[in-house]
Enzyme design. Structure first.
Site, PDB file in Angstrom:
ATOM      1  N   LYS A  44       0.826  -1.218   0.000  1.00 33.90           N
ATOM      2  CA  LYS A  44       0.000   0.000   0.000  1.00 33.90           C
ATOM      3  C   LYS A  44       0.862   1.271   0.000  1.00 33.90           C
ATOM      4  O   LYS A  44       0.350   2.383   0.071  1.00 33.90           O
ATOM      5  CB  LYS A  44      -0.899   0.016   1.248  1.00 33.90           C
ATOM      6  CG  LYS A  44      -2.051  -0.950   1.195  1.00 33.90           C
ATOM      7  CD  LYS A  44      -2.816  -1.122   2.492  1.00 33.90           C
ATOM      8  CE  LYS A  44      -3.006   0.042   3.357  1.00 33.90           C
ATOM      9  NZ  LYS A  44      -3.808  -0.248   4.559  1.00 33.90           N
ATOM     10  N   LYS A  46       2.597   2.308   2.440  1.00 33.28           N
ATOM     11  CA  LYS A  46       2.377   2.933   3.747  1.00 33.28           C
ATOM     12  C   LYS A  46       3.385   2.355   4.727  1.00 33.28           C
ATOM     13  O   LYS A  46       3.624   1.156   4.755  1.00 33.28           O
ATOM     14  CB  LYS A  46       0.958   2.607   4.249  1.00 33.28           C
ATOM     15  CG  LYS A  46       0.025   3.796   4.196  1.00 33.28           C
ATOM     16  CD  LYS A  46      -1.284   3.524   4.929  1.00 33.28           C
ATOM     17  CE  LYS A  46      -1.923   4.817   5.337  1.00 33.28           C
ATOM     18  NZ  LYS A  46      -3.246   4.654   5.923  1.00 33.28           N
TER      19      LYS A  46
HETATM   20  N1  C2G Z   1     -10.621   7.185   8.619  1.00 35.25           N
HETATM   21  C1  C2G Z   1     -11.635   8.116   8.853  1.00 35.25           C
HETATM   22  N2  C2G Z   1     -11.306   9.376   9.204  1.00 35.25           N
HETATM   23  C2  C2G Z   1     -10.004   9.745   9.330  1.00 35.25           C
HETATM   24  C3  C2G Z   1      -8.979   8.807   9.106  1.00 35.25           C
HETATM   25  C4  C2G Z   1      -9.314   7.511   8.745  1.00 35.25           C
HETATM   26  O1  C2G Z   1     -12.831   7.784   8.739  1.00 35.25           O
HETATM   27  N3  C2G Z   1      -9.719  11.030   9.673  1.00 35.25           N
HETATM   28  C5  C2G Z   1     -11.015   5.822   8.227  1.00 35.25           C
HETATM   29  C6  C2G Z   1     -10.509   5.443   6.843  1.00 35.25           C
HETATM   30  O2  C2G Z   1     -11.394   5.921   5.838  1.00 35.25           O
HETATM   31  C7  C2G Z   1     -10.496   3.914   6.924  1.00 35.25           C
HETATM   32  C8  C2G Z   1     -10.173   3.653   8.409  1.00 35.25           C
HETATM   33  O3  C2G Z   1     -10.433   4.888   9.108  1.00 35.25           O
HETATM   34  O4  C2G Z   1     -11.794   3.400   6.622  1.00 35.25           O
HETATM   35  C9  C2G Z   1      -8.725   3.243   8.628  1.00 35.25           C
HETATM   36  O5  C2G Z   1      -7.908   4.270   8.077  1.00 35.25           O
HETATM   37  P1  C2G Z   1      -6.409   3.863   7.649  1.00 35.25           P
HETATM   38  O6  C2G Z   1      -5.761   3.150   8.764  1.00 35.25           O
HETATM   39  O7  C2G Z   1      -5.778   5.063   7.035  1.00 35.25           O
HETATM   40  O8  C2G Z   1      -6.730   2.782   6.523  1.00 35.25           O
HETATM   41  P2  C2G Z   1      -6.230   2.757   5.002  1.00 35.25           P
HETATM   42  O9  C2G Z   1      -4.769   2.976   4.942  1.00 35.25           O
HETATM   43  O10 C2G Z   1      -7.160   3.612   4.236  1.00 35.25           O
HETATM   44  O11 C2G Z   1      -6.406   1.197   4.660  1.00 35.25           O
HETATM   45  O12 C2G Z   1      -7.990  -2.471   2.137  1.00 35.25           O
HETATM   46  C10 C2G Z   1      -8.292  -1.207   2.654  1.00 35.25           C
HETATM   47  C11 C2G Z   1      -7.097  -0.559   3.311  1.00 35.25           C
HETATM   48  O13 C2G Z   1      -6.450  -1.459   4.184  1.00 35.25           O
HETATM   49  C12 C2G Z   1      -7.541   0.685   4.066  1.00 35.25           C
END
Ligand code: C2G
Length: 137
Positions: A44, A46
């Site tokens: 990803k 990340k």
């Molecule tokens: N999120 C949110 N508001 C934020 C930050 C994050 O609603 N201010 C939500 C994201 O949209 C996601 C969840 O929290 O649904 C987890 O965020 P991340 O850890 O950044 O996940 P991400 O890297 O988007 O990984 O297969 C899907 C991926 O693994 C998602």
């Protein structure tokens, strides 16, 4: 018993994550979280501050979360839906319309919840860096 599934890295847990988990759980009775492994985070592009086991420990302590499973690939989601009898897949709105989730609609309902404004792990890391620079540490 309505079963919910969501995915994420959930690094440096903050209120945006908690808001997502709370609202996802409110849509059903049982919440499964697919937690991105350190290896999958590389795919990803990340880099999490906390390793998988620490992020898993923290997530498992949250009242809304019933089960944490490893997210190791983009392709595992259909199998996860079947294996855990998922009714609804929930993600934040930054994923809205993504083919990675739209393709799941024949297996489960897919719901995108409004993303919490003004907070992100990236912002936390950046602000901590600025604080350290200002304080000279
Ligand atoms: N999120 C949110 N508001 C934020 C930050 C994050 O609603 N201010 C939500 C994201 O949209 C996601 C969840 O929290 O649904 C987890 O965020 P991340 O850890 O950044 O996940 P991400 O890297 O988007 O990984 O297969 C899907 C991926 O693994 C998602």
């Amino acid at each position: 018993m309505k079963r919910i599934l969501t995915y994420g890295t959930f690094d440096m847990l903050h209120e945006g994550h908690i808001n997502l988990l709370r609202r996802a759980k409110a849509l059903g009775d049982y919440l499964v979280v697919g937690l991105s492994t350190d290896e999958f985070n590389k795919i990803k592009n990340k880099k999490a501050y906390f390793p998988y086991e620490k992020r898993k420990l923290i997530l498992e302590s949250i009242r809304y979360v019933d089960l944490v499973i490893p997210e190791e690939s983009w392709e595992q989601k259909i199998d996860d839906i079947k294996k855990y009898n998922i009714d609804i897949v929930v993600m934040g709105s930054d994923w809205s319309g993504s083919d990675k989730f739209e393709c799941l609609r024949e297996y489960a309902e897919v719901i995108y919840l409004p993303r919490t404004k003004g907070i992100s792990t990236t912002k936390i890391k950046r602000n901590c860096g600025e604080l350290l620079r200002v304080s000279g540490n």
